[in-house]
Design a protein around this motif. Structure first.
Motif, PDB file in Angstrom:
ATOM      1  N   VAL A   1       0.865  -1.171   0.000  1.00 44.35           N
ATOM      2  CA  VAL A   1       0.000   0.000   0.000  1.00 44.35           C
ATOM      3  C   VAL A   1       0.906   1.227   0.000  1.00 44.35           C
ATOM      4  O   VAL A   1       1.778   1.349   0.867  1.00 44.35           O
ATOM      5  CB  VAL A   1      -0.921   0.020   1.240  1.00 44.35           C
ATOM      6  N   PRO A   2       0.733   2.118  -0.967  1.00 43.18           N
ATOM      7  CA  PRO A   2       1.564   3.336  -0.979  1.00 43.18           C
ATOM      8  C   PRO A   2       1.374   4.134   0.310  1.00 43.18           C
ATOM      9  O   PRO A   2       0.323   4.059   0.949  1.00 43.18           O
ATOM     10  CB  PRO A   2       1.037   4.127  -2.177  1.00 43.18           C
ATOM     11  N   ASP A   3       2.389   4.877   0.678  1.00 44.60           N
ATOM     12  CA  ASP A   3       2.306   5.698   1.877  1.00 44.60           C
ATOM     13  C   ASP A   3       1.425   6.905   1.606  1.00 44.60           C
ATOM     14  O   ASP A   3       1.653   7.649   0.652  1.00 44.60           O
ATOM     15  CB  ASP A   3       3.709   6.147   2.295  1.00 44.60           C
ATOM     16  N   PHE A   4       0.398   7.073   2.407  1.00 40.21           N
ATOM     17  CA  PHE A   4      -0.453   8.260   2.338  1.00 40.21           C
ATOM     18  C   PHE A   4      -0.839   8.647   3.750  1.00 40.21           C
ATOM     19  O   PHE A   4      -0.819   7.822   4.652  1.00 40.21           O
ATOM     20  CB  PHE A   4      -1.686   8.040   1.442  1.00 40.21           C
ATOM     21  N   ARG A   5      -1.161   9.914   3.919  1.00 45.48           N
ATOM     22  CA  ARG A   5      -1.413  10.415   5.269  1.00 45.48           C
ATOM     23  C   ARG A   5      -2.704  11.214   5.405  1.00 45.48           C
ATOM     24  O   ARG A   5      -2.914  11.892   6.395  1.00 45.48           O
ATOM     25  CB  ARG A   5      -0.229  11.259   5.708  1.00 45.48           C
ATOM     26  N   SER A   6      -3.563  11.109   4.401  1.00 51.74           N
ATOM     27  CA  SER A   6      -4.815  11.866   4.428  1.00 51.74           C
ATOM     28  C   SER A   6      -5.773  11.256   3.407  1.00 51.74           C
ATOM     29  O   SER A   6      -5.353  10.485   2.543  1.00 51.74           O
ATOM     30  CB  SER A   6      -4.547  13.332   4.047  1.00 51.74           C
ATOM     31  N   PRO A   7      -7.039  11.626   3.486  1.00 50.64           N
ATOM     32  CA  PRO A   7      -7.975  11.148   2.458  1.00 50.64           C
ATOM     33  C   PRO A   7      -7.542  11.564   1.049  1.00 50.64           C
ATOM     34  O   PRO A   7      -7.639  10.780   0.113  1.00 50.64           O
ATOM     35  CB  PRO A   7      -9.304  11.795   2.842  1.00 50.64           C
ATOM     36  N   ARG A   8      -7.047  12.770   0.934  1.00 49.46           N
ATOM     37  CA  ARG A   8      -6.598  13.244  -0.380  1.00 49.46           C
ATOM     38  C   ARG A   8      -5.421  12.420  -0.896  1.00 49.46           C
ATOM     39  O   ARG A   8      -5.365  12.032  -2.058  1.00 49.46           O
ATOM     40  CB  ARG A   8      -6.221  14.720  -0.295  1.00 49.46           C
TER      41      ARG A   8
END
Length: 140
Positions: free
Chosen positions: A49-56
């Motif tokens: 899973v790619p690193d993301f930190r928000s819904p956007r």
């Protein structure tokens, strides 16, 4: 292919990693992380899973996979089944929040996943799922 007892044990182990830990975009505790852990527990090799930190950031990461929805992503990875045909450990998609649908795990007569009213509690047993129809279900 795992037998039912093995599916139950693997599902319980994957769920234990998320139980009691609140939903958090930054700490990799979202329904896609739960789904990946479940897929790996049942012997699949889903992509990281790619690193993301928000819904956007999650939307951007999803679109980078070439899919506009979680439904399309799951369709690309697993065979779709009728929700009534789910076994313990299979995945389903239900209406969610933040512009996303929610991936949940079948756990023998109930579904387990994050719920908007209980995000601080972590994953919960979802009851009354008939009130929220399934968008789809997938065999793991």
């Amino acid at each position: 292919m795992l037998d039912l007892a093995q599916r139950v044990a693997a599902t319980e182990k994957a769920i234990a990693r998320f139980r009691g830990k609140p939903f958090d975009w930054r700490d990799r505790r979202t329904c896609i992380h739960l789904a990946r852990a479940q897929a790996r527990a049942l012997g699949h090799r889903p992509p990281a899973v790619p690193d993301f930190r928000s819904p956007r950031g999650a939307k951007t990461a999803l679109e980078a996979t070439g899919h506009r929805t979680l439904e399309a992503l799951l369709d690309s990875m697993f065979p779709r089944i009728a929700p009534a045909a789910m076994w313990v450990g299979d995945l389903a998609l239900m209406e969610g929040g933040d512009g996303f649908d929610a991936i949940v795990i079948s756990a023998g007569g109930k579904m387990i996943g994050y719920h908007a009213d209980h995000l601080a509690e972590g994953i919960v047993n979802l009851v009354g799922v008939g009130e929220r129809p399934f968008i789809g279900a997938w065999r793991l």
